[in-house]
Scaffold this active site. Structure first.
Site, PDB file in Angstrom:
ATOM      1  N   CYS A  10      21.460   1.309   1.034  1.00  0.00           N
ATOM      2  CA  CYS A  10      21.253   1.712   2.424  1.00  0.00           C
ATOM      3  C   CYS A  10      22.090   0.846   3.374  1.00  0.00           C
ATOM      4  O   CYS A  10      22.769  -0.082   2.962  1.00  0.00           O
ATOM      5  CB  CYS A  10      19.772   1.593   2.781  1.00  0.00           C
ATOM      6  N   CYS A  13      21.431  -2.859   3.087  1.00  0.00           N
ATOM      7  CA  CYS A  13      22.051  -3.461   1.911  1.00  0.00           C
ATOM      8  C   CYS A  13      23.537  -3.711   2.158  1.00  0.00           C
ATOM      9  O   CYS A  13      24.072  -4.754   1.793  1.00  0.00           O
ATOM     10  CB  CYS A  13      21.891  -2.560   0.691  1.00  0.00           C
TER      11      CYS A  13
END
Length: 76
Positions: A10, A13
């Site tokens: 995501c 991240c």
């Protein structure tokens, strides 16, 4: 030095990856980045909250996006 980023891939991240790379470059470190997105591998690593950052196999932070400055302090 090896950074392992645990998470689904995501935006958080990706930001953690960018921050870790920025911190390593600022400190002049040689590094590599591994991204782990498989849920079973994340659990096997003992990570309960993502995103998480491991340095040389040791989970250093989880459940938040650490800033580059925070990571620099961690790397000392």
């Amino acid at each position: 030095m090896k950074f392992t980023i645990y998470g689904s891939g995501c935006a958080k991240c990706k930001q953690l990856t960018t921050n870790a790379e920025e911190a390593a470059k600022a400190l002049g470190l040689d590094y590599e980045v591994e991204k782990v997105t498989d849920v079973n591998d994340i659990i096997d690593a003992g990570v309960m909250r993502t995103p998480a950052l491991a340095v040389d196999g040791e989970v250093a932070m989880e459940g938040k996006v650490a800033s580059a400055d925070d990571i620099k302090k961690l790397l000392g």
